[in-house]
Structures are given as C-alpha cells and as structure tokens.
Design a protein around this motif. Structure first.
Motif, PDB file in Angstrom:
ATOM      1  N   SER A 210     -19.891 -30.854   3.609  1.00 53.63           N
ATOM      2  CA  SER A 210     -19.271 -31.701   4.197  1.00 53.63           C
ATOM      3  C   SER A 210     -19.462 -31.853   5.780  1.00 53.63           C
ATOM      4  O   SER A 210     -19.098 -30.477   5.816  1.00 53.63           O
ATOM      5  CB  SER A 210     -17.699 -32.608   3.342  1.00 53.63           C
ATOM      6  OG  SER A 210     -17.070 -31.570   4.612  1.00 53.63           O
ATOM      7  N   GLN A 211     -19.257 -31.997   6.510  1.00 58.02           N
ATOM      8  CA  GLN A 211     -19.584 -32.012   7.498  1.00 58.02           C
ATOM      9  C   GLN A 211     -18.454 -31.498   7.942  1.00 58.02           C
ATOM     10  O   GLN A 211     -18.178 -30.839   8.844  1.00 58.02           O
ATOM     11  CB  GLN A 211     -19.657 -33.622   8.238  1.00 58.02           C
ATOM     12  CG  GLN A 211     -20.059 -33.401  10.270  1.00 58.02           C
ATOM     13  CD  GLN A 211     -20.529 -33.468  10.210  1.00 58.02           C
ATOM     14  OE1 GLN A 211     -22.042 -33.079   9.905  1.00 58.02           O
ATOM     15  NE2 GLN A 211     -21.392 -33.371  11.876  1.00 58.02           N
ATOM     16  N   ASP A 212     -16.995 -32.226   7.532  1.00 57.30           N
ATOM     17  CA  ASP A 212     -16.036 -31.134   7.649  1.00 57.30           C
ATOM     18  C   ASP A 212     -15.368 -29.869   7.194  1.00 57.30           C
ATOM     19  O   ASP A 212     -15.557 -28.990   8.315  1.00 57.30           O
ATOM     20  CB  ASP A 212     -14.777 -31.805   7.673  1.00 57.30           C
ATOM     21  CG  ASP A 212     -14.309 -33.207   8.314  1.00 57.30           C
ATOM     22  OD1 ASP A 212     -15.261 -33.710   9.756  1.00 57.30           O
ATOM     23  OD2 ASP A 212     -13.632 -34.022   8.034  1.00 57.30           O
ATOM     24  N   ARG A 213     -16.462 -29.788   5.888  1.00 57.56           N
ATOM     25  CA  ARG A 213     -16.104 -28.455   5.096  1.00 57.56           C
ATOM     26  C   ARG A 213     -17.137 -27.474   6.327  1.00 57.56           C
ATOM     27  O   ARG A 213     -16.814 -25.927   6.786  1.00 57.56           O
ATOM     28  CB  ARG A 213     -16.346 -29.101   4.102  1.00 57.56           C
ATOM     29  CG  ARG A 213     -15.634 -28.779   3.091  1.00 57.56           C
ATOM     30  CD  ARG A 213     -16.012 -29.115   1.701  1.00 57.56           C
ATOM     31  NE  ARG A 213     -15.369 -29.482   0.774  1.00 57.56           N
ATOM     32  CZ  ARG A 213     -14.355 -28.551   0.095  1.00 57.56           C
ATOM     33  NH1 ARG A 213     -14.712 -27.054   0.034  1.00 57.56           N
ATOM     34  NH2 ARG A 213     -14.010 -28.955  -0.848  1.00 57.56           N
TER      35      ARG A 213
ATOM     36  N   ASP B 110     -18.528 -28.820  20.146  1.00 58.59           N
ATOM     37  CA  ASP B 110     -17.411 -28.872  19.996  1.00 58.59           C
ATOM     38  C   ASP B 110     -16.537 -28.442  19.554  1.00 58.59           C
ATOM     39  O   ASP B 110     -15.031 -28.328  18.777  1.00 58.59           O
ATOM     40  CB  ASP B 110     -17.854 -29.727  18.180  1.00 58.59           C
ATOM     41  CG  ASP B 110     -18.690 -31.346  18.838  1.00 58.59           C
ATOM     42  OD1 ASP B 110     -18.704 -31.776  19.936  1.00 58.59           O
ATOM     43  OD2 ASP B 110     -19.536 -31.582  18.175  1.00 58.59           O
TER      44      ASP B 110
ATOM     45  N   LYS C 286     -17.758 -27.861   9.439  1.00 61.26           N
ATOM     46  CA  LYS C 286     -17.596 -27.152  10.639  1.00 61.26           C
ATOM     47  C   LYS C 286     -16.507 -26.678  10.565  1.00 61.26           C
ATOM     48  O   LYS C 286     -16.336 -25.375  11.685  1.00 61.26           O
ATOM     49  CB  LYS C 286     -16.842 -28.589  11.483  1.00 61.26           C
ATOM     50  CG  LYS C 286     -16.449 -28.424  12.966  1.00 61.26           C
ATOM     51  CD  LYS C 286     -16.016 -29.625  13.970  1.00 61.26           C
ATOM     52  CE  LYS C 286     -16.934 -31.032  13.361  1.00 61.26           C
ATOM     53  NZ  LYS C 286     -16.618 -31.880  14.369  1.00 61.26           N
ATOM     54  N   ALA C 287     -15.385 -26.565   9.757  1.00 57.84           N
ATOM     55  CA  ALA C 287     -14.282 -25.471   9.618  1.00 57.84           C
ATOM     56  C   ALA C 287     -15.084 -23.763   9.245  1.00 57.84           C
ATOM     57  O   ALA C 287     -14.571 -23.032  10.441  1.00 57.84           O
ATOM     58  CB  ALA C 287     -13.732 -25.807   8.112  1.00 57.84           C
TER      59      ALA C 287
ATOM     60  N   ARG D  35     -15.413 -22.593  12.798  1.00 53.44           N
ATOM     61  CA  ARG D  35     -15.272 -22.255  13.316  1.00 53.44           C
ATOM     62  C   ARG D  35     -14.591 -21.040  13.054  1.00 53.44           C
ATOM     63  O   ARG D  35     -13.914 -20.572  13.896  1.00 53.44           O
ATOM     64  CB  ARG D  35     -14.069 -23.335  13.297  1.00 53.44           C
ATOM     65  CG  ARG D  35     -13.943 -24.914  13.944  1.00 53.44           C
ATOM     66  CD  ARG D  35     -12.622 -25.710  13.603  1.00 53.44           C
ATOM     67  NE  ARG D  35     -12.918 -27.196  14.581  1.00 53.44           N
ATOM     68  CZ  ARG D  35     -13.314 -26.852  15.557  1.00 53.44           C
ATOM     69  NH1 ARG D  35     -13.021 -26.120  16.842  1.00 53.44           N
ATOM     70  NH2 ARG D  35     -13.770 -28.589  15.804  1.00 53.44           N
TER      71      ARG D  35
END
Length: 326
Positions: free
Chosen positions: A280-283, A323, A285-286, A289
């Motif tokens: 997913s987008q959030d996974r 971001d 992105k994490a 990071r």
C-alpha cells in the motif's frame, strides 16, 4: 436407537459436480486414517502469472508453488502468514509465495534468462540451494521455519522431504499446472492434492529413520513395515492424472470420489482463496522512511520522484522526496 448424548452423524449426499475454483476442500478417508486437502486455482493464479508475463517454464513452477503453499498454509487455524521461499543457483534463483490466512495469496519469481535457455536444453530450473517453509503468527515466539536442501528435485519431492524430516507425518503431494484454452482465450490453472496418514497410534506412523550423516560406518537402520492403509492410500493417490487436477469441468468432490469411493470419503466446508497483495502507499512510505536521506536521494528519478514497483503485484507508485523531509 440413537444415543441422545451423541450428535447425529451427518447425512450422506450426492457428489457435487459443480466445479469451484480458487478454493481448498478439506476431506477425510476415515477407514484409511487419512486427512487431506484439494486445491483448485483459477482466476487467482492466472492473474498473478499474467501480470508478471513469465515465460511458460517459470509460470508453471510458480503455479506449482502457489498450489503447494495453499495446501500447506490453509491448515493455519488462526490468522498468520505461511511463506514458501526458494533460493538456488538454478535458472529461477528466487521464488516467493505468501499465504496470509485465511485467504490472501501473492507470489513472484526472479529468473536468469540465459540460464532459463539452458534449462530448456536440459538444465535445472531450481538447481542447488534451499527451500524454506515459514509460519509467522505475528510474534517471534511463534515463528517456525523448516528448510529442505534443493539438489535439482522438484517441489513435490521437496515437500515429501520436508514432511519426512520436519513433521514426520507420512504425506503424499501431487501438483499440476496447465493453460486452459477456451473460446474466451487461454488462462492458467493450478491444482494440488495432499493426503496424510494420521492414525491414532504413533507406532503406525513410524517411518524409516533418516541418516544423520555422521553415523558410524556399517550402521544398519531399522526399516519398519509400511502400514497397509498407507500403502493403499498412496497407491490410490498415485492414480491421479495431471489433467484431473486442473480440469475446470471436474469438481474437487468428483475427483475425490474417483479416488476414494471404495473406502468412502467425507468432505468439509471449502475455503476460498483470492490473489491479494498487502502492499500500500502507506506501507511503502514507511519503508522508505527507514532509509537515510542520502539513500533516498539516490532513488530519485529523472522526473524528480522516487518510484517503487512492488515485486509481487507489479504496482508502480511514485513519492515526492519532500514528503520525507524532517
């Protein structure tokens, strides 16, 4: 007279001729002390293989791995992950299949085109390396891994070795993959059958001792006589043809009836399977990071974005480096 303290036995019924794709059907052959599962994969395996556009030999092996993973992973009683992974020096140097209980399936393979051409002339797809089965139920304490050495054997034989070494349960596995051609075009299908001998007596489960590799020369291992019920079960399972495992017009129930109608077979509620990636987008992105700013800078493409493609589902996503600024 029926004992009111005991539940009534389920009534027998006619064998269903309705084929059910992307499903696992558990069954039992009680006179032979057998438990097992049949898996039939249709749209799920076709979608995964088509989106990767694998050459046919790679697609067939990935399809076999998916069927095997579902056969083993669908035994999880609670939510968790079952993973099959191979690493080898063969044409397919890495293959990963994830089964997230109760029903999510994803897979990918990495291969060498030159070695694949050699494999077509008699080389090995998997070669030498290892096959790992991992069960992860969310905590380190509940993580389990079984490993089998790969020496050029196929996935069926590797699965048999795993059960002999790690589970010590007499097990027979059959796998098949094919392309089905209809008026609507060609599509990939995969199927599998697993039967296990599970008598109440541990003595009846005994198998030949494994050579530890450092035993004194001349040591003779006791070879117990194979149980008659297991001998019969293996003989029946060996009669199954590849096309029967992938035939869309042959239901899993009808297949089991063909094999075990004489001793009698009981089926349970099927479990459905679907291809689904957990990316997913959030996974992602994490995950990004966790890299250093310098490492993320190296990832920036000509368009000024960080592009990431999921190995499993081939979904491409872009991220703005800003971001990730503190």
């Amino acid at each position: 007279m029926t004992n009111p303290a005991q539940p009534a036995a389920p009534a027998s019924r006619l064998v269903s001729d309705q084929g059910l794709d992307d499903a696992v059907l558990p069954f039992a052959v009680e006179p032979l002390d057998l438990r097992g599962r049949v898996v039939r994969l249709g749209a799920s395996v076709d979608h995964i293989l088509v989106q990767h556009n694998y050459p046919p030999p790679v697609a067939r092996l990935v399809g076999e791995a998916m069927a095997l993973t579902v056969l083993l992973g669908s035994s999880l009683k609670i939510e968790g992950r079952f993973q099959l992974q191979t690493r080898s020096d063969g044409a397919i140097d890495m293959l990963v299949v994830d089964f997230d209980a109760p029903d999510r399936l994803r897979a990918f393979a990495r291969y060498d085109a030159e070695k694949l051409a050699d494999a077509a002339r008699g080389g090995e797809l998997l070669g030498k390396g290892h096959l790992a089965f991992t069960i992860d139920q969310g905590t380190d304490a509940s993580r389990y891994q079984g490993i089998v050495a790969l020496q050029g054997q196929g996935l069926e034989e590797a699965a048999h070795q795993y059960f002999r070494q790690s589970e010590q349960i007499p097990t027979k596995v059959r796998l098949a993959v094919a392309q089905s051609v209809t008026g609507a075009g060609a599509s990939w299908r995969a199927g599998g059958l697993m039967v296990q001998f599970l008598p109440s007596s541990q003595e009846r489960r005994r198998q030949a001792d494994l050579d530890p590799g450092d035993a004194p020369a001349g040591l003779v291992y006791e070879t117990p006589d194979e149980d008659d019920a297991w001998t019969e079960a293996k003989a029946l399972a060996a009669t199954i043809e590849d096309h029967e495992l992938v035939d869309p017009t042959l239901s899993s129930e009808r297949l089991l009836y063909r094999l075990f109608h004489e001793p009698g077979v009981k089926v349970f509620e099927p479990r459905m399977v679907r291809d689904s990636c957990r990316c997913s987008q959030d996974r992602i992105k994490a995950m990004l990071r966790r890299f250093t700013p310098a490492e993320r800078t190296d990832m920036i493409g000509d368009n000024g974005k960080i592009g990431v493609t999921c190995e499993f589902c081939s979904t491409y996503r872009e991220f703005d480096p800003k971001d990730f600024d503190e």
